[in-house]
Write a protein that holds these residues in place. Structure first.
Motif, PDB file in Angstrom:
ATOM      1  N   ALA A  90      30.211  38.614  94.188  1.00  0.00           N
ATOM      2  CA  ALA A  90      29.090  39.048  93.362  1.00  0.00           C
ATOM      3  C   ALA A  90      28.993  38.161  92.122  1.00  0.00           C
ATOM      4  O   ALA A  90      29.995  37.660  91.622  1.00  0.00           O
ATOM      5  N   GLN A  91      27.773  38.001  91.674  1.00  0.00           N
ATOM      6  CA  GLN A  91      27.587  37.221  90.446  1.00  0.00           C
ATOM      7  C   GLN A  91      28.008  38.041  89.239  1.00  0.00           C
ATOM      8  O   GLN A  91      27.716  39.233  89.159  1.00  0.00           O
ATOM      9  N   ARG A  92      28.680  37.399  88.325  1.00  0.00           N
ATOM     10  CA  ARG A  92      29.119  38.089  87.122  1.00  0.00           C
ATOM     11  C   ARG A  92      29.236  37.096  85.988  1.00  0.00           C
ATOM     12  O   ARG A  92      29.617  35.945  86.189  1.00  0.00           O
ATOM     13  N   VAL A  93      28.911  37.578  84.791  1.00  0.00           N
ATOM     14  CA  VAL A  93      29.087  36.781  83.580  1.00  0.00           C
ATOM     15  C   VAL A  93      29.958  37.583  82.618  1.00  0.00           C
ATOM     16  O   VAL A  93      29.671  38.755  82.363  1.00  0.00           O
ATOM     17  N   THR A  94      30.982  36.950  82.100  1.00  0.00           N
ATOM     18  CA  THR A  94      31.910  37.637  81.202  1.00  0.00           C
ATOM     19  C   THR A  94      31.976  36.924  79.870  1.00  0.00           C
ATOM     20  O   THR A  94      32.229  35.713  79.810  1.00  0.00           O
ATOM     21  N   GLN A  95      31.739  37.668  78.814  1.00  0.00           N
ATOM     22  CA  GLN A  95      31.933  37.165  77.454  1.00  0.00           C
ATOM     23  C   GLN A  95      33.061  38.007  76.859  1.00  0.00           C
ATOM     24  O   GLN A  95      32.862  39.179  76.541  1.00  0.00           O
ATOM     25  N   PRO A  96      34.247  37.438  76.716  1.00  0.00           N
ATOM     26  CA  PRO A  96      35.417  38.254  76.376  1.00  0.00           C
ATOM     27  C   PRO A  96      35.440  38.790  74.947  1.00  0.00           C
ATOM     28  O   PRO A  96      36.134  39.761  74.679  1.00  0.00           O
ATOM     29  N   CYS A 118      25.255  34.987  77.120  1.00  0.00           N
ATOM     30  CA  CYS A 118      25.327  33.985  78.169  1.00  0.00           C
ATOM     31  C   CYS A 118      24.658  34.570  79.423  1.00  0.00           C
ATOM     32  O   CYS A 118      24.791  35.774  79.683  1.00  0.00           O
ATOM     33  N   ALA A 119      23.929  33.737  80.162  1.00  0.00           N
ATOM     34  CA  ALA A 119      23.219  34.232  81.352  1.00  0.00           C
ATOM     35  C   ALA A 119      23.317  33.230  82.489  1.00  0.00           C
ATOM     36  O   ALA A 119      23.403  32.021  82.269  1.00  0.00           O
ATOM     37  N   LEU A 120      23.271  33.764  83.699  1.00  0.00           N
ATOM     38  CA  LEU A 120      23.406  32.967  84.915  1.00  0.00           C
ATOM     39  C   LEU A 120      22.224  33.236  85.833  1.00  0.00           C
ATOM     40  O   LEU A 120      21.786  34.389  85.956  1.00  0.00           O
ATOM     41  N   LYS A 161      15.968  35.045  88.633  1.00  0.00           N
ATOM     42  CA  LYS A 161      16.599  36.321  88.272  1.00  0.00           C
ATOM     43  C   LYS A 161      17.856  36.059  87.451  1.00  0.00           C
ATOM     44  O   LYS A 161      18.789  35.404  87.909  1.00  0.00           O
ATOM     45  N   LEU A 162      17.871  36.561  86.216  1.00  0.00           N
ATOM     46  CA  LEU A 162      18.961  36.292  85.280  1.00  0.00           C
ATOM     47  C   LEU A 162      19.951  37.446  85.222  1.00  0.00           C
ATOM     48  O   LEU A 162      19.557  38.602  85.120  1.00  0.00           O
ATOM     49  N   ILE A 163      21.233  37.095  85.243  1.00  0.00           N
ATOM     50  CA  ILE A 163      22.304  38.052  85.038  1.00  0.00           C
ATOM     51  C   ILE A 163      22.960  37.709  83.704  1.00  0.00           C
ATOM     52  O   ILE A 163      23.359  36.561  83.483  1.00  0.00           O
ATOM     53  N   PHE A 164      23.105  38.707  82.825  1.00  0.00           N
ATOM     54  CA  PHE A 164      23.609  38.479  81.483  1.00  0.00           C
ATOM     55  C   PHE A 164      25.042  38.977  81.316  1.00  0.00           C
ATOM     56  O   PHE A 164      25.491  39.901  82.006  1.00  0.00           O
ATOM     57  N   GLY A 165      25.716  38.391  80.344  1.00  0.00           N
ATOM     58  CA  GLY A 165      27.015  38.885  79.928  1.00  0.00           C
ATOM     59  C   GLY A 165      26.869  40.019  78.925  1.00  0.00           C
ATOM     60  O   GLY A 165      25.768  40.459  78.609  1.00  0.00           O
ATOM     61  N   GLN A 166      28.008  40.462  78.401  1.00  0.00           N
ATOM     62  CA  GLN A 166      28.035  41.625  77.524  1.00  0.00           C
ATOM     63  C   GLN A 166      27.595  41.295  76.106  1.00  0.00           C
ATOM     64  O   GLN A 166      27.333  42.189  75.297  1.00  0.00           O
TER      65      GLN A 166
END
Lengths: 113, 109
Positions: free
Chosen positions: B1-7, B87-89, B96-101
């Motif tokens: 699955a697509q995921r973006v992580t901003q720690p 951050c987005a992917l 279609k954009l998937i964003f981080g937190q």
């Protein structure tokens, strides 16, 4: 100046009400999106549409539906509002390619009481 | 699955200090990556995108496919850089954009 306009800046609704959030764009964009923005969770995609009458579920579609009868307008519907749907809702639009910029509306702060 | 992580939820630096906002992604193909910014009381807007290889407001971001990262950097932070950064992917090819937190950057005088 490109524009994505959301119909309301602030809304307060009661639990169980049917709620409509409206979004209009004037850039002739194919794609339109609805996100909710919550602290610590970022932007989560609810639904998106890549053409008139077309829709696709995002990551959190439960409790929501959408309507896109015209290219410029994308509506988010909360069939029966609940308190856990209290949030900031953002609408966006973009051209239909991977590298195109998404343009965002000013947001609708929805409070369900 | 697509995921973006901003720690980092919050990054606080002093004016003139270097800044690095971290972004890691999971995607098996070759994604398009973006940084969006939201200044106080303004709408979310594009800061920069990987495909353009650009520097905007002194910020740059390099895609590291080996580490699956797209960190945002600026050598000397300014107070006006204080904002929420996302951050987005895009991995589907259709926009279609998937964003981080999100990471809140606070630059102190």
């Amino acid at each position: 100046d490109v524009k994505v306009t959301q119909s309301s800046r602030y809304l307060v609704k009661r639990t169980g009400e049917k709620v409509f959030l409206e979004c209009v764009q004037d850039m002739d964009h194919e794609n339109m999106f609805w996100y909710r923005q919550d602290p610590g969770l970022g932007l989560r995609l609810i639904y998106f549409s890549y053409d008139v009458k077309m829709k696709e579920k995002g990551d959190i579609p439960e409790g929501y539906s959408v309507s896109r009868e015209k290219k410029e307008r994308f509506s988010l519907i909360l069939e029966s509002a609940s308190t856990n749907q209290t949030s900031m809702y953002l609408c966006a639009s973009s051209q239909q390619s991977a590298w195109e910029e998404a343009f965002f509306g000013q947001g609708t702060r929805l409070t369900v009481v | 699955a697509q995921r973006v992580t901003q720690p980092e939820k919050l990054l606080s630096v002093f004016k003139g200090a270097p800044v690095e906002l971290k972004c890691n992604y999971s995607y098996s193909g070759s994604p398009e990556l973006f940084w969006y910014v939201q200044y106080s009381r303004q709408r979310l807007q594009l800061l920069l995108r990987h495909i353009s290889r650009e520097s905007i407001k002194g910020f740059t971001a390099d895609l590291n496919k080996g580490e699956t990262s797209f960190h945002l950097k600026k050598p000397f932070a300014q107070e006006e850089d204080s904002a929420m950064y996302y951050c987005a992917l895009e991995g589907y090819g259709g926009g279609k954009l998937i964003f981080g937190q999100g990471t809140e950057l606070s630059v102190k005088p």
